[in-house]
Design an enzyme around this catalytic site. Sequence first.
Site, PDB file in Angstrom:
ATOM      1  N   SER A   1      -4.894  13.458 -24.540  1.00  0.00           N
ATOM      2  CA  SER A   1      -4.417  12.144 -24.113  1.00  0.00           C
ATOM      3  C   SER A   1      -4.452  11.125 -25.259  1.00  0.00           C
ATOM      4  O   SER A   1      -3.817  11.325 -26.279  1.00  0.00           O
ATOM      5  CB  SER A   1      -5.252  11.683 -22.913  1.00  0.00           C
ATOM      6  OG  SER A   1      -4.669  10.579 -22.287  1.00  0.00           O
TER       7      SER A   1
ATOM      8  N   HIS B   1       0.633  13.852 -22.516  1.00  0.00           N
ATOM      9  CA  HIS B   1       1.216  13.482 -21.213  1.00  0.00           C
ATOM     10  C   HIS B   1       1.496  11.992 -21.182  1.00  0.00           C
ATOM     11  O   HIS B   1       0.970  11.241 -22.011  1.00  0.00           O
ATOM     12  CB  HIS B   1       0.281  13.874 -20.063  1.00  0.00           C
ATOM     13  CG  HIS B   1      -1.062  13.193 -20.116  1.00  0.00           C
ATOM     14  ND1 HIS B   1      -1.233  11.870 -19.818  1.00  0.00           N
ATOM     15  CD2 HIS B   1      -2.290  13.669 -20.438  1.00  0.00           C
ATOM     16  CE1 HIS B   1      -2.506  11.537 -19.939  1.00  0.00           C
ATOM     17  NE2 HIS B   1      -3.167  12.616 -20.331  1.00  0.00           N
TER      18      HIS B   1
END
Length: 222
Positions: A101, A124
């Site tokens: 992340s 993501h």
Amino acid sequence: MSKIQQLGQTNVPNAPDSNIHCLNIIGQIEGHLQLPPQNKTTKYEHLIPQIVAIEQNPKIEGLLVLLNTVGGDVEAGLAIAEMIASMNKPSVSIVLGGGHSIGVPIAVSTDYSMIAETATMTIHPIRLTGLVIGVPQTFEYLDKMQERVINFVTSHSNVEEEKFKELMLSKGNLTRDIGTNVVGADAVDYGLIDEVGGVGTALMKLQSLIDERKPEQEKVIQ
């Protein structure tokens, strides 16, 4: 013996002063909200003074960033990444275990980046935490923040913007979610990370960067 019984650790052998500082980013990056005490966290308000001190300390010639993080607060992570990227001293990062992340921008913020062969990086889109009001402006805010992340990663690594967006929005790679889990050598193939390697390789690379920069510093002093 008492330390082994009570703390499960022994004394670390005394070592000569090092010219390299090791900065650990472990667990979840904690930003404006305090996480539960059972969570392993890295508090960004603790890291920022460390980075300033590293930059100011003449005895420290290079920075090694060790990453094993699940991600966390987006703005805190970007703040850490921006500070590392703006340092004048050479820096090398190594992803051990995972750099997921918002850990991705931190991993690429150094002069050179490495990843362990079995380490992973999850790419993501930015997600809501439930604390943001769900109005049209919220989507615009998240979209702009996501662009900040994309711009930072693509400008500090060799990955192409379209490829990074493709990895970010890929369907079917993550169960019931969108994004991509990138492992070791794949991160290098995509241009996200510079090299697959371990701590020894990272230290050798950092020392070479320090040696390269010394002549430049001597010219400035003269």
